[in-house]
Structure formats: structure tokens, C-alpha cells
Design a protein around this motif. Structure first.
Motif, PDB file in Angstrom:
ATOM      1  N   GLY A  27       5.216  -1.544 -12.621  1.00  0.00           N
ATOM      2  CA  GLY A  27       3.802  -1.568 -12.984  1.00  0.00           C
ATOM      3  C   GLY A  27       3.088  -2.679 -12.252  1.00  0.00           C
ATOM      4  O   GLY A  27       3.715  -3.499 -11.569  1.00  0.00           O
ATOM      5  N   ASP A  28       1.761  -2.731 -12.381  1.00  0.00           N
ATOM      6  CA  ASP A  28       0.953  -3.761 -11.719  1.00  0.00           C
ATOM      7  C   ASP A  28       1.225  -3.810 -10.221  1.00  0.00           C
ATOM      8  O   ASP A  28       1.322  -4.878  -9.611  1.00  0.00           O
ATOM      9  CB  ASP A  28       1.211  -5.134 -12.339  1.00  0.00           C
ATOM     10  CG  ASP A  28       0.793  -5.213 -13.797  1.00  0.00           C
ATOM     11  OD1 ASP A  28      -0.418  -5.344 -14.053  1.00  0.00           O
ATOM     12  OD2 ASP A  28       1.679  -5.106 -14.668  1.00  0.00           O
ATOM     13  N   ARG A  29       1.375  -2.624  -9.619  1.00  0.00           N
ATOM     14  CA  ARG A  29       1.673  -2.555  -8.189  1.00  0.00           C
ATOM     15  C   ARG A  29       0.413  -2.655  -7.338  1.00  0.00           C
ATOM     16  O   ARG A  29      -0.670  -2.217  -7.741  1.00  0.00           O
ATOM     17  CB  ARG A  29       2.360  -1.235  -7.862  1.00  0.00           C
ATOM     18  CG  ARG A  29       3.755  -1.066  -8.438  1.00  0.00           C
ATOM     19  CD  ARG A  29       4.180   0.376  -8.255  1.00  0.00           C
ATOM     20  NE  ARG A  29       5.565   0.617  -8.629  1.00  0.00           N
ATOM     21  CZ  ARG A  29       6.046   1.804  -8.945  1.00  0.00           C
ATOM     22  NH1 ARG A  29       5.238   2.872  -8.934  1.00  0.00           N
ATOM     23  NH2 ARG A  29       7.319   1.948  -9.265  1.00  0.00           N
ATOM     24  N   LEU A  30       0.600  -3.184  -6.144  1.00  0.00           N
ATOM     25  CA  LEU A  30      -0.446  -3.100  -5.134  1.00  0.00           C
ATOM     26  C   LEU A  30      -0.390  -1.714  -4.500  1.00  0.00           C
ATOM     27  O   LEU A  30       0.684  -1.239  -4.109  1.00  0.00           O
ATOM     28  CB  LEU A  30      -0.237  -4.159  -4.053  1.00  0.00           C
ATOM     29  CG  LEU A  30      -0.625  -5.600  -4.408  1.00  0.00           C
ATOM     30  CD1 LEU A  30      -0.113  -6.553  -3.340  1.00  0.00           C
ATOM     31  CD2 LEU A  30      -2.123  -5.735  -4.542  1.00  0.00           C
ATOM     32  N   SER A  31      -1.540  -1.078  -4.390  1.00  0.00           N
ATOM     33  CA  SER A  31      -1.592   0.248  -3.793  1.00  0.00           C
ATOM     34  C   SER A  31      -1.647   0.139  -2.267  1.00  0.00           C
ATOM     35  O   SER A  31      -1.882  -0.943  -1.707  1.00  0.00           O
ATOM     36  CB  SER A  31      -2.838   0.983  -4.283  1.00  0.00           C
ATOM     37  OG  SER A  31      -4.011   0.336  -3.814  1.00  0.00           O
ATOM     38  N   LYS A  32      -1.456   1.271  -1.606  1.00  0.00           N
ATOM     39  CA  LYS A  32      -1.573   1.300  -0.143  1.00  0.00           C
ATOM     40  C   LYS A  32      -2.960   0.846   0.279  1.00  0.00           C
ATOM     41  O   LYS A  32      -3.116   0.112   1.267  1.00  0.00           O
ATOM     42  CB  LYS A  32      -1.291   2.715   0.360  1.00  0.00           C
ATOM     43  CG  LYS A  32      -1.300   2.839   1.879  1.00  0.00           C
ATOM     44  CD  LYS A  32      -0.934   4.257   2.309  1.00  0.00           C
ATOM     45  CE  LYS A  32      -0.901   4.389   3.829  1.00  0.00           C
ATOM     46  NZ  LYS A  32      -0.516   5.753   4.253  1.00  0.00           N
ATOM     47  N   ARG A  33      -3.951   1.258  -0.479  1.00  0.00           N
ATOM     48  CA  ARG A  33      -5.331   0.884  -0.165  1.00  0.00           C
ATOM     49  C   ARG A  33      -5.520  -0.640  -0.253  1.00  0.00           C
ATOM     50  O   ARG A  33      -6.170  -1.250   0.602  1.00  0.00           O
ATOM     51  CB  ARG A  33      -6.287   1.592  -1.120  1.00  0.00           C
ATOM     52  CG  ARG A  33      -7.745   1.256  -0.895  1.00  0.00           C
ATOM     53  CD  ARG A  33      -8.602   2.014  -1.896  1.00  0.00           C
ATOM     54  NE  ARG A  33     -10.010   1.690  -1.741  1.00  0.00           N
ATOM     55  CZ  ARG A  33     -10.974   2.149  -2.530  1.00  0.00           C
ATOM     56  NH1 ARG A  33     -10.675   2.985  -3.518  1.00  0.00           N
ATOM     57  NH2 ARG A  33     -12.225   1.799  -2.331  1.00  0.00           N
ATOM     58  N   ARG A  34      -4.930  -1.260  -1.298  1.00  0.00           N
ATOM     59  CA  ARG A  34      -5.079  -2.702  -1.458  1.00  0.00           C
ATOM     60  C   ARG A  34      -4.301  -3.462  -0.364  1.00  0.00           C
ATOM     61  O   ARG A  34      -4.745  -4.502   0.117  1.00  0.00           O
ATOM     62  CB  ARG A  34      -4.602  -3.143  -2.838  1.00  0.00           C
ATOM     63  CG  ARG A  34      -5.451  -2.633  -3.982  1.00  0.00           C
ATOM     64  CD  ARG A  34      -6.933  -2.914  -3.763  1.00  0.00           C
ATOM     65  NE  ARG A  34      -7.234  -4.345  -3.745  1.00  0.00           N
ATOM     66  CZ  ARG A  34      -8.386  -4.862  -3.344  1.00  0.00           C
ATOM     67  NH1 ARG A  34      -9.344  -4.061  -2.870  1.00  0.00           N
ATOM     68  NH2 ARG A  34      -8.585  -6.165  -3.391  1.00  0.00           N
TER      69      ARG A  34
END
Length: 373
Positions: A27-34
Motif C-alpha cells: 500500500g501507499d505506493r508511488l504510481s508510474k505517473r508519480r
């Protein structure tokens, strides 16, 4: 494992970064976009650790404008690289880079139940100073940790001026910051100088202004200079006004008249005992000059930027470099500090200039001492 390379994250790392994030966090992952955002942003420090074959980990620090803080936003290590010291290397590199761009402290949040990460941060010098409840997606709590990352000579050792072997001494009362600071200054010039509660109180009795806005009187710069001169030091008091000091916040005329008389007495005694009093606008160049010439320096600051109280407070200068001035603060708050927190505190030059001005009359004052030959 092959040699580990640390470098700034690049667009070519994006796929591996996303894959690592998915593997490390539920959880609380950084997305590809971020990740794309932080690869291009100019308000962060984003580095990766690699060997010849794979991405071993990454670290991301945010640099918020208008503060001297850096924030460790995320750090992740591949399972295959654990136990190799990769996280420690990434953290150390992030601290160096943050200090190089003027950040003084690093802060982070870590899950309260993440014992491994907490142990890593504590071993690197981070201290817990608070917590957030219900911080993560799974509703777990987070501990807040902080470390001073800018230390004397850590970034530009060739530019450091000063850094005498200054002992730290804690003031024993709320009104003896001046004597405690003077004792530290004397102690860095003479290893035989006695730093004691008795000396602290003796100096206060010699240098006190009698009254302040509340409580016991603080210490007058000329009074402190006199105390140093009487103990075998060449002392100069620097003040930017010839008016009586510290009376602007005193309400009663009786107290004002007493403090005015004390001010006059100090000036007369300084003339009689050979203490130099310079009336000039004090600047950081003055402090740098004194340190270059082996003087020890104490400076009066306003505590408004420290605790909001706008109280006059004496500190001992230990060094100055291109970005910061460093001080020993004799005031230890045992609820949130240990003695290390009060030693060689980095204060950005611009911040110190503001702190060094006290009261509506914009008082600036300091005392510089040198051991008599």
C-alpha cells in the motif's frame, strides 16, 4: 554482489522503479505517473542504487521551498539486495546531497511497526520526535524522526572558519544563558578554565541588568565583557546603540531607572578597567573576522524564531561557513533534547541575521574575547 553504483535516477529507470515499488509495498505506493513526475521535478533528490545487472534500490527526498528541511519521502530496496548495506548507502548519499543544497535537517516518517527500518534510521543518527496517528492506508501509525545533516565541515571543510574545540555547558537557571555562553567561550581558549555552576552564578552577579521584562535580570554585554576581562581575557563588547539596553519592554519607571543606572555603571567600569566597547552595526563579517583571528564569540539572539517568546538569549559561536553559522546553545530542554542537539547547531546565514536582531529597537550585540598573552 558487484560494486554498487549510486547515481541520479533517469527516465530509463522508470520500468524497474515501478516493478520495485510493486514488490516492496502493498500500500501507499508511488504510481508510474508519480515516478515520472519526480524524475523531472526540480524540488527533489531522486537517486538509485544499481550494480551491473539490476536496480537494487532507490531513495527520494523532497525539498520544500521556504524551509531548511529535507524530507525523506520514500526508500525501497530489492529483496535480493537486502543485508548488503544498500539502504544505508542510499540514505547517506541523500543526506550529503540535501546538505549541499542548503538543507540543515532531514525528516522522515516510518511505520511504528517497521522495526527494521526504525533500527536503520536510529543507527544512522535519527531521533524520534513525534508521531502521526492513522497515517498509512492500513490505518497504522507513523513515527516522525529527524537528523541534523549539516554539520561543521561536512560540506565545505575548506570554507569553515572557527570551530575551536568549544566545550558545551548547560545553563543551570533560566536567566544565566549569558554566563553559560561566556564560560563556553573561555573554555575553548583555555582548557584549564573551570566550567562550573559556581562560576556561572558569579558571572551572572557581575553582569546582570537587575531587571528584565519578567523574572530575574539577564546579562549586559558590557557586564559580560568585564567579567571576561577580570578572568584574564582581552574582551571587547560590540553594541549598535549607546542607549540603555533592554528597557523597552520594562513597564515601571522604577525598573527603568535602575536598569539605566546599571547600564551607566557598566560603561564607566569598562572605561576604568580597559574593556573596549565598540558602537557599530554588527554583521556576520565581523563574526567571521573575529573567528579568523582566534577570538571566541558570544552573540545575543532573539528566541522568537526558536520558541516564539521574543526573549533575549546568549549563545556561543563555534564556526561559520559559506551557508551557515554554528552555535552552542546553553539552554537544554530535557523533554525533547539531548545535549548533542544543542551543540554546533547550524543556522542559515539569512536566518541568523534575523535572529540576531532583538526588540523594537533592533538591538545587535556581541562579545569577542581573546586569551591575554
Amino acid at each position: 554482489m558487484s560494486d554498487i553504483t549510486l547515481r541520479t535516477a533517469q527516465k530509463d529507470d522508470l520500468a524497474a522503479l515501478v516493478q520495485l515499488e510493486q514488490a516492496c509495498f502493498s500500500g501507499d505506493r508511488l504510481s508510474k505517473r508519480r515516478f515520472k513526475h519526480w524524475l523531472e521535478a526540480d524540488n527533489g533528490i531522486f537517486i538509485v542504487a544499481r550494480d551491473n545487472h539490476m536496480l537494487l534500490g532507490y531513495g527520494l527526498v523532497l525539498l520544500h521551498q521556504g524551509t531548511r528541511l529535507a524530507r525523506l519521502y520514500s526508500i525501497a530496496i530489492d529483496d535480493r539486495a537486502r543485508g548488503q548495506g544498500v539502504a544505508k548507502k542510499i540514505l547517506a548519499e541523500l543526506e550529503v546531497r540535501a546538505a549541499q543544497v542548503g538543507r540543515l535537517f532531514m525528516r522522515l516518517e516510518v511505520a511504528e511497526n517497521n522495526a527494521g527500518a526504525i533500527a536503520l534510521y536510529q543507527s544512522a543518527g535519527y531521533r524520534i520526535f513525534g508521531e502521526y496517528s492513522d497515517y498509512y492506508e492500513d490505518h497504522s501509525d507513523a513515527l516522525r524522526m529527524q537528523k541534523r545533516i549539516r554539520t561543521v565541515g561536512s560540506v565545505s571543510p575548506e570554507l569553515v572558519v572557527g570551530y575551536h574545540d568549544v566545550p558545551w555547558f548547560r545553563q543551570n537557571t533560566e536567566f544565566t544563558c549569558g554566563p553559560a555562553s561566556l564560560l563556553m567561550a573561555m573554555g575553548c581558549l583555555d582548557a584549564q578554565c573551570e566550567l562550573s555552576h559556581e562560576q556561572e552564578l558569579d558571572i551572572w552577579r557581575e553582569a546582570t541588568t537587575i531587571f528584565m521584562t519578567s523574572g530575574h535580570g539577564g546579562c549586559h554585554p558590557i557586564g559580560l565583557a568585564l567579567a571576561a576581562q577580570r578572568r584574564g581575557y582581552q574582551a571587547t563588547a560590540f553594541v549598535n546603540t549607546q542607549a540603555p539596553l533592554f528597557i523597552e519592554g520594562v513597564r515601571t519607571e522604577h525598573k527603568k531607572s535602575v536598569m539605566t543606572l546599571v547600564d551607566e555603571q557598566f560603561k564607566n567600569k569598562a572605561q576604568a578597567e580597559g574593556v573596549i566597547v565598540e558602537y557599530c552595526e554588527l554583521s556576520l563579517s565581523h563574526i567571521e573576522h573575529w573567528l579568523q583571528n582566534n577570538y571566541a564569540v558570544i552573540v545575543l539572539i532573539s528566541t522568537y524564531r526558536l520558541d516564539g517568546r521574543k526573549a533575549p538569549h546568549w549563545v556561543t559561536v563555534t564556526a561559520i561557513d559559506d551557508m551557515c553559522l554554528y552555535v552552542h546553545d546553553p539552554d537544554l530542554d530535557e523533554k525533547i533534547q539531548v545535549s548533542f542537539d544543542c551543540q554546533h547547531i547550524p543556522i542559515a546565514r539569512d536566518d541568523f541575521i534575523k535572529m540576531q536582531t532583538f526588540g523594537r529597537d533592533k538591538l545587535r550585540t556581541a562579545v569577542a574575547i581573546k586569551r591575554l598573552v
